[in-house]
Scaffold this motif. Sequence first.
Motif, PDB file in Angstrom:
ATOM      1  N   THR A 256      -2.779  -1.518  -6.456  1.00 37.40           N
ATOM      2  CA  THR A 256      -2.553  -0.818  -5.198  1.00 37.40           C
ATOM      3  C   THR A 256      -1.214  -1.261  -4.603  1.00 37.40           C
ATOM      4  O   THR A 256      -0.655  -2.291  -4.992  1.00 37.40           O
TER       5      THR A 256
ATOM      6  N   GLN B 168      -0.473  -2.098  -1.410  1.00 40.33           N
ATOM      7  CA  GLN B 168      -0.477  -3.074  -0.331  1.00 40.33           C
ATOM      8  C   GLN B 168      -0.307  -4.502  -0.868  1.00 40.33           C
ATOM      9  O   GLN B 168      -0.665  -4.799  -2.004  1.00 40.33           O
TER      10      GLN B 168
ATOM     11  N   LYS C 274       2.315  -6.375  -1.792  1.00 38.60           N
ATOM     12  CA  LYS C 274       3.065  -6.448  -3.048  1.00 38.60           C
ATOM     13  C   LYS C 274       3.456  -7.874  -3.411  1.00 38.60           C
ATOM     14  O   LYS C 274       3.673  -8.179  -4.586  1.00 38.60           O
TER      15      LYS C 274
ATOM     16  N   LYS D 130      -6.678  -8.967  -3.046  1.00 37.58           N
ATOM     17  CA  LYS D 130      -6.246  -7.983  -2.052  1.00 37.58           C
ATOM     18  C   LYS D 130      -7.442  -7.380  -1.314  1.00 37.58           C
ATOM     19  O   LYS D 130      -7.383  -7.137  -0.102  1.00 37.58           O
TER      20      LYS D 130
ATOM     21  N   ARG E  96      -7.936  -7.367   2.659  1.00 35.62           N
ATOM     22  CA  ARG E  96      -8.097  -6.115   3.404  1.00 35.62           C
ATOM     23  C   ARG E  96      -9.382  -6.091   4.211  1.00 35.62           C
ATOM     24  O   ARG E  96      -9.470  -5.438   5.253  1.00 35.62           O
TER      25      ARG E  96
ATOM     26  N   TRP F 224      -5.943   1.445   8.579  1.00 33.94           N
ATOM     27  CA  TRP F 224      -5.061   0.716   7.680  1.00 33.94           C
ATOM     28  C   TRP F 224      -5.727   0.412   6.347  1.00 33.94           C
ATOM     29  O   TRP F 224      -5.046   0.251   5.329  1.00 33.94           O
ATOM     30  N   TYR F 225      -7.063   0.367   6.319  1.00 36.54           N
ATOM     31  CA  TYR F 225      -7.786  -0.045   5.112  1.00 36.54           C
ATOM     32  C   TYR F 225      -7.620   0.970   3.984  1.00 36.54           C
ATOM     33  O   TYR F 225      -7.586   2.170   4.198  1.00 36.54           O
ATOM     34  N   ARG F 226      -7.525   0.478   2.748  1.00 39.49           N
ATOM     35  CA  ARG F 226      -7.493   1.306   1.550  1.00 39.49           C
ATOM     36  C   ARG F 226      -8.630   0.885   0.626  1.00 39.49           C
ATOM     37  O   ARG F 226      -8.772  -0.285   0.296  1.00 39.49           O
TER      38      ARG F 226
END
Length: 596
Positions: free
Chosen positions: A286, A288, A290, A326, A330, A554-556
């Motif tokens: 993903t 986010q 990085k 991640k 998150r 904002w969450y993925r």
Amino acid sequence: MGNFKDVKNQPQQVKLGGTRAALFVYATASLENLAFLSNAVSLVTYFYGYMNFSLTKSANTLTNFLGTAFLLSLFGGFISDTYLSRFKTCILFGSIEVLGFTVLTVQAHFQQLRPFPCKDVPPSKMHQCEAADGSQATVLFTGLYLVALGTSGVKAALPSLGADQFDEKDPKEAAKLSSFFNWLLFSITIGAILGVTFLVWISANQGWDWSFGVSTIAVLAGMLCLTMGRSIYRNNKPKGSPIIRILQVFVAAIRNRNHSVPETTQELHEIHDKEAAIETEILQRTAQFKFLDRAAIVARTDDASTPNIPRGPWRMCTVTQVEETKILVRMLPIILSTIFMNTCLAQLQTFSIQQSTTMDRNILGFQFPGASIPVIPLAFMFISIPIYDRVFVPMARKLTGVPTGIRHLQRIGVGLVLSAISMAVAGIIETHRKTVAEQHNMVDSASPLPMSVFWLGIQYAIFGIADMFTLVGLLEFFYAESSFGMKSLSTAISWCSMAFGYYTSSVMVDVVNRVSGGWLASNNLNKDKLNYFYWLLSGLSIVNFGVYLMCSSWYRYKRVQVQEDASSDAEAKINIENRESLGISHPCGAVLRLNM
């Protein structure tokens, strides 16, 4: 599959998991929560009337106990994912809980282990009562925190054990998994209803030793029930410490901080072995965070004379391991933004119970125990959960195409809104209760006010529905989003919202007392300004909901790589439905679509 023999001595294949295996989990959850939740709502009266703690200390002692019970679930989740199976974790920690209730039973039975009770003494003379001394308090807190430790492990491992009985890669079982958490809450509700009625009645009429004794038997019966289904469970194999895996990602990312992150995922380290894919899942990369991708940079050197850079787990991790980290990062803003709702819940388990003791609890000649007032929201949940699962979810599924009817984050948001409403209503009802006390010149009286205790049922009912949305939403969200190797730990994280909510409650009571000059300090609710406190909580809940909307936007959602040689089209469809197409809608109706 398990091998058994029929009457002709021929081996038969017994299917593991499924609804039949989950039934043992439902029964265990009901029995364990019969004991735990009944004490969660009534222990404040035990501290106040039998241990002679002040009203504020009684409330704080209870919230600290409950907060510790839920916070320790992190330890139980760690043990379950790292060393023991979820089944063994439940049995081990359930035994500790039985021991804790046994200690409390012994203390409640023997008068020399507790102070002379000041029950029914007028509030103005409570200062003359002697609180539990050092040795008595030691016995009390030993029993309490053994219960807290025991229930923490059960709460961390039991929901995950039940959910493991359904394969989310199977389209048919994925739908059952969606319903599992609803029926788990339904089972908890049944146990809680019996606890706050039958068990609370026992404590009020037969004595606390009987109440704690029945709690001991209930938890023991729950563990025996869970053991009965052992032969048909799908048991997880511990994958090693998820905490260590997460730490490895951070350490490797820091070590590789001077390396540039490749643009293509193929240049990062990943294990695509078919056998490994069967045991776990491959998570897609993903965009986010990085910086953490540096942990998966493949260590190379172009100089043949230079030794190869060590490729250990503390220097190079897989993409799946990075994505697992991640996911946890998150999740943290989501869990933090739900804490305040549980701060509000703590007030219903402490101050609202004390409110009930000042009101008329006579119903058709029966004296309704004040600690049983939570049966009202539980009754609403008992009715609404089947309607939600069997009526609302199928209808919503047709409209949204989402297996759970609405998104996990939408469901949580609805609960947060209802929580704010319940606190506002609680303030209004408390204002009316104080007015009744003043009108009848009963401000300093220990006699019940001419006002039915069921007025409190309004705020409880609203919060009960809120809890149905948020609690189940959190449990399902964290289980679905967590990686294969940290299901129990993620379930424990969802309970941590309750833990920090209870701790925040204790802090808020102390801070509000100091800042306000003593809204809750007189040890007499008729003189305190509890209504102001409720309205403050309602206002802060609205602010908290605004924070939640930002965090959820904002969450993925996680994305699982589907193996072409091992997955069918139906399985791919389930993965897309459950993870990639998930968005969030504003709980009040304004739809906010998110891009993955």
